[in-house]
Design a protein around this motif. Structure first.
Motif, short mmCIF file in Angstrom:
data_model
loop_
_atom_site.label_atom_id
_atom_site.label_comp_id
_atom_site.label_asym_id
_atom_site.label_seq_id
_atom_site.Cartn_x
_atom_site.Cartn_y
_atom_site.Cartn_z
N ASN A 145 -35.27 15.01 -19.84
CA ASN A 145 -34.01 14.33 -20.20
C ASN A 145 -33.50 13.47 -19.04
N GLU A 146 -33.67 13.98 -17.81
CA GLU A 146 -33.23 13.22 -16.64
C GLU A 146 -34.06 11.93 -16.50
N LEU A 147 -35.39 12.04 -16.69
CA LEU A 147 -36.24 10.86 -16.58
C LEU A 147 -35.94 9.86 -17.70
N LYS A 148 -35.74 10.35 -18.91
CA LYS A 148 -35.40 9.45 -20.02
C LYS A 148 -34.10 8.70 -19.73
N SER A 149 -33.13 9.42 -19.19
CA SER A 149 -31.86 8.79 -18.85
C SER A 149 -32.06 7.73 -17.77
N PHE A 150 -32.90 8.05 -16.77
CA PHE A 150 -33.18 7.09 -15.69
C PHE A 150 -33.83 5.82 -16.25
N LEU A 151 -34.81 5.99 -17.14
CA LEU A 151 -35.52 4.85 -17.71
C LEU A 151 -34.63 4.04 -18.65
N ASP A 152 -33.79 4.75 -19.40
CA ASP A 152 -32.89 4.06 -20.34
C ASP A 152 -31.87 3.18 -19.62
N LYS A 162 -35.02 -2.70 -15.15
CA LYS A 162 -36.40 -3.17 -14.95
C LYS A 162 -37.36 -2.62 -16.00
N VAL A 163 -36.89 -1.68 -16.79
CA VAL A 163 -37.73 -1.04 -17.82
C VAL A 163 -37.60 -1.82 -19.12
N ASP A 164 -38.72 -2.31 -19.62
CA ASP A 164 -38.71 -3.01 -20.91
C ASP A 164 -38.82 -2.03 -22.07
N ASP A 165 -39.67 -1.02 -21.91
CA ASP A 165 -39.87 -0.01 -22.95
C ASP A 165 -40.69 1.12 -22.35
N TYR A 166 -40.77 2.24 -23.04
CA TYR A 166 -41.63 3.32 -22.56
C TYR A 166 -42.02 4.22 -23.73
N ASP A 167 -43.15 4.89 -23.57
CA ASP A 167 -43.64 5.91 -24.49
C ASP A 167 -44.04 7.11 -23.66
N SER A 176 -45.13 10.31 -28.48
CA SER A 176 -43.75 10.09 -28.92
C SER A 176 -43.73 9.38 -30.27
N ASP A 177 -42.62 9.53 -30.99
CA ASP A 177 -42.52 8.93 -32.32
C ASP A 177 -42.72 7.42 -32.27
N SER A 178 -42.19 6.77 -31.21
CA SER A 178 -42.31 5.31 -31.10
C SER A 178 -43.77 4.91 -30.92
N LEU A 179 -44.52 5.66 -30.10
CA LEU A 179 -45.93 5.33 -29.87
C LEU A 179 -46.75 5.62 -31.12
N TYR A 180 -46.44 6.72 -31.82
CA TYR A 180 -47.17 7.03 -33.05
C TYR A 180 -46.96 5.92 -34.08
N SER A 181 -45.74 5.41 -34.16
CA SER A 181 -45.44 4.31 -35.10
C SER A 181 -46.20 3.05 -34.71
N LYS A 182 -46.29 2.79 -33.40
CA LYS A 182 -47.04 1.60 -32.94
C LYS A 182 -48.50 1.70 -33.35
N LYS A 214 -44.31 26.50 -27.04
CA LYS A 214 -43.57 25.76 -26.03
C LYS A 214 -44.27 25.77 -24.67
N SER A 215 -45.01 26.82 -24.38
CA SER A 215 -45.68 26.92 -23.08
C SER A 215 -47.09 26.33 -23.10
N SER A 216 -47.45 25.69 -24.22
CA SER A 216 -48.83 25.25 -24.37
C SER A 216 -49.12 23.93 -23.68
N TYR A 217 -48.11 23.19 -23.28
CA TYR A 217 -48.37 21.93 -22.59
C TYR A 217 -47.83 22.02 -21.17
N ASN A 218 -48.54 21.43 -20.24
CA ASN A 218 -48.22 21.58 -18.82
C ASN A 218 -47.54 20.37 -18.22
N SER A 219 -47.83 19.21 -18.72
CA SER A 219 -47.23 18.00 -18.16
C SER A 219 -47.05 16.96 -19.25
N VAL A 220 -46.20 16.00 -18.94
CA VAL A 220 -45.91 14.91 -19.87
C VAL A 220 -46.15 13.59 -19.13
N GLU A 221 -46.88 12.68 -19.78
CA GLU A 221 -47.14 11.37 -19.19
C GLU A 221 -46.22 10.34 -19.84
#
Length: 808
Positions: free
Chosen positions: A482-489, A493-498, A536-542, A630-637
């Motif tokens: 949530n902190e990173l999403k807020s930073f990017l939003d 300089k950020v055009d978009d992100y997935d 993410s939903d946006s990337l899946y839609s793309k 919830k514990s099945s993923y270790n990192s998010v790119e």
């Protein structure tokens, strides 16, 4: 025979202009041949040095976690050297605080030397025991640690054992302060501490092994070791650059060898023609001279040997000259390339080099080319009669019937145009040679242009680029996300992100859907491992929009990768629907979760986002992964799109996020390709310019031999302007004939090079290089204009009476 040799040398000295021209033509051919050898060998040595510096000079790596493997390597008599490394993540006090997370790069002293880790030192020393640590200045400042060299510090390490989370503590003595290593590569992990490897308290480690013998026996030895170790991977790129390939290898270096061989075939063919023309002009000038020798007793065999002796003398001069010119030219080129920032940043330089084996190969190919080229001129000289030689009337032998113009020509063409057609026919074999020369130049240019295009298509195919600009890796903590999403939003300089996350799942599949054999997992009998990528939903839609897929619930997308089987390119899947999977499971900490099957599985052929690396991959909305465990993923790119990627990377660094300026990495790779591309096309341009110079010289020589013909036309009332128009029309005929024959031949050569590069069943479709044909057309017209100018200049200087008095 000695007298003939002396006469040959005397003739060469007396006719310096023709001798120098012939030597330059041979030297040009040697330049073209040796440039390929020098450039290829120098490039190989540069890339070898680059791999040694960036990756290491090991032959294979072993990943394991047992003392037995260490003892096995120590006692193996076939191994020359080895060293160890691993990376581990620790934390200071709070595991959920990303600022406290510490990535420690561990290794032995040899690993430190190989990786030049002493360059990261600000002060102090690198660790010499597992109880010592070199800590980054950034980590100390970020966590407000009141620590200096000589102080002790404690870190914690979390692991799972018997389905329970456990924590160990490790005490270290700080012996050095380092700069934090921030990797700009997806395949090299950043770190902010260095310590000495400890096999008594170590999970998995990597052993970098170098065998004593550099040969194919490395694979036999490696396959033998595979039986006793957990995982063994060959350093394929380093072995391939030294011409060591695995069985059934599809290395890009093998493709390069095929392309270089095809290029050499073209160059040798062009060289034979250039040298033949040079000696043919030389022997034509000597016809009367050799005729006089025949009249006083010289035999055909002696005349033939005289031509070969002439070639031998010129080879002694031109081959060293050509090799020297290649070295000088390539040295200047490489020196210029080495001054570029992209090359300087690598810390290595490229220089002209040639091994003894390559040197002998260049000399051998050059000699063979020269003496093959001499065969026809020598044969011609030996067969010509004394009378024909003295009269020098063997050049043009055309029947009068062939000179008559048809009804169409007489009806629609002016007199100078009809004369141009007659003159073209009257030249007989000479006009065919000129057209053939132009066709060879066109075909060689288009062929080598296509070679360059194919080479870079191959390189681009080997490098799978994504379309994002900055890559950020963070842990799966919801607060951090949530902190990173807020930073990017809120960053302008950020055009978009997935974003996405990955987990490994296992499935039973219907083999009738596949073109490839099923690789079953050893721990899950009957199951195949799948990389499940939650996006993410946006990337899946793309992805759905780009592939005309209608998004549905309980839907997955399978990526249909190409693969090569016995040089035949196939795709992973023959077809795809929801019956492909018959069972789907996930396992974590010895807990097996049965996953619901998908109602729909769609198939796409292109992976624009590098979601997986040529393995079984299913793309799903990220919620599907979250619902598993919830514990099945270790990192998010996070994949960020930004036109100001350099500034954004700096902002992320200031905010203490681990990021990679992927766009800068891609740009550096492309700059390297551009440097090589400029070099190759520069070489092609020089080669073609010299070839065209040879043609201009040959055509001007042809016009020079027609002095008497032009003088006769002027003497019967034809104006200089009419002769100019006639020569211009002749040049147009040569250009038209060249395009008529050159275009289909060029297409055939292009296709042959394409087959040599990609094989019969290539994934990349064959495409005609239209730009090359356009450039060829411009070049041919340029040659015609130059020839026209040369002919006019000679015509202006011509004296009618003197020309008519000359003996043809």
């Amino acid at each position: 025979m000695k007298i003939m040799n002396r006469l040959t040398i005397r003739y060469l000295k007396e006719n310096k202009k023709r001798t120098i021209l012939t030597i330059l033509c041979i030297a040009l051919s040697v330049v073209m041949i040796s440039c390929v050898g020098i450039a290829f060998y120098s490039g190989k040595q540069f890339y070898k040095e680059y791999i040694e510096k960036s990756e290491g000079d090991y032959h294979y790596t072993i990943i394991d976690n047992t003392q037995k493997t260490i003892d096995l390597i120590k006692n193996d008599s076939q191994i020359d050297s080895y060293y160890y490394s691993c990376s581990e993540m620790y934390y200071y006090k709070d595991i959920n605080n990303p600022k406290e997370q510490l990535v420690i790069k561990k290794g032995d002293s040899k690993y430190f030397d190989k990786q030049s880790l002493d360059k990261n030192l600000i002060t102090g020393n690198l660790p010499q025991s597992p109880k010592e640590i070199a800590l980054s200045k950034e980590y100390i400042e970020l966590n407000n640690l009141n620590k200096k060299i000589g102080d002790s510090i404690r870190f914690q390490y979390t692991f799972y054992e018997d389905n329970q989370e456990k924590t160990k503590t490790y005490d270290y003595k700080i012996v050095g302060i380092i700069k934090e290593f921030k990797s700009q590569s997806l395949y090299v992990n950043p770190f902010n501490a260095i310590s000495y490897i400890d096999f008594n308290n170590q999970d998995f480690y990597t052993i970098y092994v170098k065998d004593k013998e550099l040969s194919d026996n490395i694979f036999d030895h490696g396959n033998q070791l595979k039986k006793d170790v957990n995982q063994l991977d060959y350093h394929s790129s380093y072995l391939a650059i030294q011409d060591i390939f695995e069985e059934n290898s599809h290395s890009i270096f093998l493709t390069m060898y095929s392309m270089i061989a095809a290029l050499l075939v073209i160059i040798v063919f062009i060289s034979i023609f250039i040298i033949y023309q040079a000696f043919n002009l030389s022997t034509n000038d000597r016809i009367q001279y050799l005729g006089m020798l025949s009249s006083v007793g010289a035999t055909p065999k002696q005349k033939k040997r005289s031509v070969y002796y002439e070639g031998f003398i010129m080879s002694l001069i031109s081959i060293p000259l050509g090799i020297l010119m290649s070295f000088i030219g390539l040295s200047l080129t490489f020196f210029t390339i080495s001054q570029l920032d992209i090359v300087k940043s690598l810390g290595i330089s490229i220089s002209a080099k040639l091994s003894l084996e390559y040197l002998f190969l260049v000399i051998f190919i050059s000699l063979m080319t020269i003496f093959i080229s001499l065969y026809l001129p020598a044969r011609k000289i030996s067969k010509i009669s004394v009378i024909d030689a003295l009269k020098k009337n063997d050049e043009i032998k055309v029947k009068s019937k062939k000179l008559k113009n048809g009804f169409f020509s007489k009806k629609f063409f002016k007199i100078n145009q009809q004369l141009a057609i007659k003159n073209y026919r009257r030249q007989g074999r000479r006009s065919k040679v000129i057209v053939f020369s132009l066709v060879i130049s066109m075909v060689s240019f288009v062929g080598i242009f296509g070679f360059g295009v194919n080479m870079f298509k191959t390189a681009e195919k080997a490098q799978r680029y994504s379309n994002y600009d900055v890559l950020i890796n963070i842990s799966d903590d919801e607060k951090q996300m949530n902190e990173l999403k807020s930073f990017l939003d809120h960053n302008s300089k950020v055009d978009d992100y997935d974003y996405l996350t990955r987990i490994y799942t296992y499935a039973k599949v219907d083999s009738s859907y596949l073109n490839i054999p099923i690789s079953l997992d050893s721990q899950h009998i009957g199951y195949t491992q799948f990389n499940l990528v939650g996006v993410s939903d946006s990337l899946y839609s793309k992805i759905c929009d780009e592939n005309n897929i209608k998004g549905k619930e309980k839907q997955a997308i399978a990526i249909n990768y190409p693969y090569t089987d016995n040089d035949v390119v196939k795709k992973f899947y023959k077809k795809m629907d929801n019956k492909f999977l018959t069972s789907f499971i996930y396992q974590d900490d010895n807990k097996v979760v049965e996953l619901p099957l998908f109602d729909s599985i769609e198939m796409i052929n292109e992976d624009k986002y590098n979601l997986s690396y040529f393995n079984f991959c299913l793309v799903v909305p990220i919620k599907y992964v979250y619902d598993i465990d919830k514990s099945s993923y270790n990192s998010v790119e996070f994949m960020v799109y930004s036109s100001q990627h350099e500034e954004l990377t700096k902002d992320l660094e200031d905010a203490h996020y681990s990021s990679i300026d992927y766009a800068a990495t891609v740009e550096r790779d492309r700059q390297m390709f551009t440097i090589i591309q400029v070099f190759i096309y520069g070489f092609v341009l020089i080669m073609i310019l010299f070839t065209l110079m040879n043609i201009v010289n040959m055509m001007s020589a042809s016009i020079n031999k027609r002095k008497k013909e032009f003088a006769m036309m002027l003497s019967v009332g034809m104006s200089p302007k009419g002769i100019k128009k006639m020569i211009l029309n002749e040049s147009f005929i040569y250009g038209l004939k060249t395009l008529l024959y050159g275009i289909p031949l060029s297409i055939l050569v292009e296709y042959w090079l394409y087959i040599q590069t990609y094989g019969q069943n290539a994934e990349i479709p064959f495409q005609i290089s239209y730009l090359a044909y356009f450039i060829s057309f411009i070049m041919i017209m340029f040659v015609m204009v130059i020839t026209f100018r040369v002919g006019l200049r000679q015509l202006k200087k011509q004296n009618i009476i003197e020309s008519l008095k000359e003996d043809m």
